[in-house]
Enzyme design. Structure first.
Site, PDB file in Angstrom:
ATOM      1  N   LYS A  52       0.843  -1.205   0.000  1.00 38.21           N
ATOM      2  CA  LYS A  52       0.000   0.000   0.000  1.00 38.21           C
ATOM      3  C   LYS A  52       0.877   1.253   0.000  1.00 38.21           C
ATOM      4  CE  LYS A  52      -3.805  -2.504   2.181  1.00 38.21           C
ATOM      5  NZ  LYS A  52      -4.562  -2.872   3.390  1.00 38.21           N
ATOM      6  N   GLN A  96      -4.730  -1.789   9.809  1.00 37.95           N
ATOM      7  CA  GLN A  96      -4.625  -3.101   9.168  1.00 37.95           C
ATOM      8  C   GLN A  96      -5.163  -4.208  10.084  1.00 37.95           C
ATOM      9  OE1 GLN A  96      -3.715  -3.541   5.979  1.00 37.95           O
ATOM     10  NE2 GLN A  96      -3.837  -5.752   6.025  1.00 37.95           N
ATOM     11  N   ASP A 119     -11.184   2.440   4.214  1.00 38.75           N
ATOM     12  CA  ASP A 119     -11.426   0.995   4.119  1.00 38.75           C
ATOM     13  C   ASP A 119     -12.913   0.693   3.908  1.00 38.75           C
ATOM     14  OD1 ASP A 119      -9.378  -0.890   4.204  1.00 38.75           O
ATOM     15  OD2 ASP A 119      -9.035  -0.596   6.349  1.00 38.75           O
TER      16      ASP A 119
HETATM   17  N1  GUN Z   1      -6.753  -7.116   6.206  1.00 39.75           N
HETATM   18  C1  GUN Z   1      -7.040  -7.798   5.082  1.00 39.75           C
HETATM   19  N2  GUN Z   1      -7.638  -6.993   4.172  1.00 39.75           N
HETATM   20  C2  GUN Z   1      -7.716  -5.780   4.735  1.00 39.75           C
HETATM   21  C3  GUN Z   1      -8.222  -4.531   4.284  1.00 39.75           C
HETATM   22  O1  GUN Z   1      -8.750  -4.375   3.178  1.00 39.75           O
HETATM   23  N3  GUN Z   1      -8.121  -3.499   5.172  1.00 39.75           N
HETATM   24  C4  GUN Z   1      -7.589  -3.635   6.411  1.00 39.75           C
HETATM   25  N4  GUN Z   1      -7.550  -2.575   7.199  1.00 39.75           N
HETATM   26  N5  GUN Z   1      -7.113  -4.782   6.850  1.00 39.75           N
HETATM   27  C5  GUN Z   1      -7.173  -5.846   6.017  1.00 39.75           C
END
Ligand code: GUN
Length: 291
Positions: A52, A96, A119
């Site tokens: 990211k 996350q 998100d």
């Molecule tokens: N863990 C797995 N996929 C995601 C996501 O799209 N966002 C977040 N914050 N954690 C994740």
């Protein structure tokens, strides 16, 4: 059969975002700023967050990675979230998941300012999505919508079977496919672990979206000729065929299902790369909805 190239579409979207960042800069405006909070040292989470941050660099976004130790308490994380909510330099951020067991994930999600919830996990974002109001869509469903749109795959009036009802993929996907929009306007069946005779449903499907995390679960005898198959699964399994000793498998038995499909996503290189593009699209939206 046409392969849906998520890697290419994701790259196209990142290029489009880069152009928009250049326009913002040229107009003397602030560059979008995404922050990510990573608690602990889970290997997969570190990889995702690093990807990211790298994508932010590619499009010219500013990014901040907040690393906190596994021992961080819920209270400390809530304080960090409050700090990020108040920081006007940060347009959007993610925490996350998964979080260490001693932290209540839902409590953290609900403490994130909905304006910065790129998100799309906050109940306000989920509610707006269900009401077809403008909001941040969760990364995987948003990415799938983009793939359907950019490949001009017809969805109106089609029967879409979604397999899996997780909060981040299956449930929102079923809502999006049923909405009065394009892509959308499907008749949707949401299948899950308590579904009886799954095959009876999948054989009726014009579009199958599978997010189970069970490698090669969907076999050719479960799929109608000409169906569109979107594979969200990605499981690392031991393999003697690769140098690394591992390979990635989707939820679809690709080699036998693909010849029956009109469109299909591969694993890897299908839905996976789209999730980062979605997050960056949401971050750009966070900036544009302020202007
Ligand atoms: N863990 C797995 N996929 C995601 C996501 O799209 N966002 C977040 N914050 N954690 C994740």
């Amino acid at each position: 059969m046409q392969l849906i190239d998520g890697k290419k579409i994701s790259s196209d979207i990142l290029d489009e975002i880069s152009l928009e960042v250049k326009v913002l800069k040229a107009a003397g405006k602030k560059v979008p700023h995404l922050a990510a909070v990573l608690v602990g040292d889970d290997g997969a989470s570190q990889t995702y967050v690093a990807a990211k941050v790298k994508a932010c660099e590619r499009v010219g976004f500013e990014s901040t990675l907040v690393r906190l130790p596994r021992s961080t308490s819920e209270k400390e994380l809530l304080e960090k979230v409050s700090e990020l909510n108040a920081n006007s330099n940060i347009d959007g951020y993610i925490v996350q998941m998964p979080l260490p067991k001693h932290i209540n994930e839902q409590k953290i999600i609900e403490s994130i300012s909905p304006e910065k919830d790129v998100d799309g996990f906050h109940p306000q974002s989920v509610g707006k999505m269900a009401l077809n109001l403008p909001t941040y869509l969760p990364a995987t469903p948003y990415g799938i919508i983009q793939l359907l749109k950019r490949y001009n795959i017809p969805t109106e009036g089609k029967h879409c079977v979604v397999i899996g009802r997780s909060n981040i993929v299956g449930s929102p996907m079923s809502v999006l496919m049923a909405r009065n929009s394009n892509p959308g306007n499907c008749t949707v069946t949401l299948c899950h672990s308590k579904t009886i005779n799954l095959k009876e449903h999948t054989l009726q499907a014009d579009i199958i979206i599978i997010a189970l995390g069970r490698p090669e679960f969907l076999t050719a005898n479960m799929v109608k000729e000409g169906a569109v198959v979107i594979d969200v699964g990605i499981t690392r399994v031991v393999s003697t065929q690769t140098k690394s000793g591992f390979k990635l498998l989707g939820d679809v038995k690709f080699d036998e299902v693909a010849p029956k499909c009109s469109f299909i996503t591969p694993v890897p290189g299908g839905v996976g790369p789209m999730t980062i593009a979605s997050l960056l699209m949401n971050t750009l939206l966070a900036v544009n909805s302020k202007n």
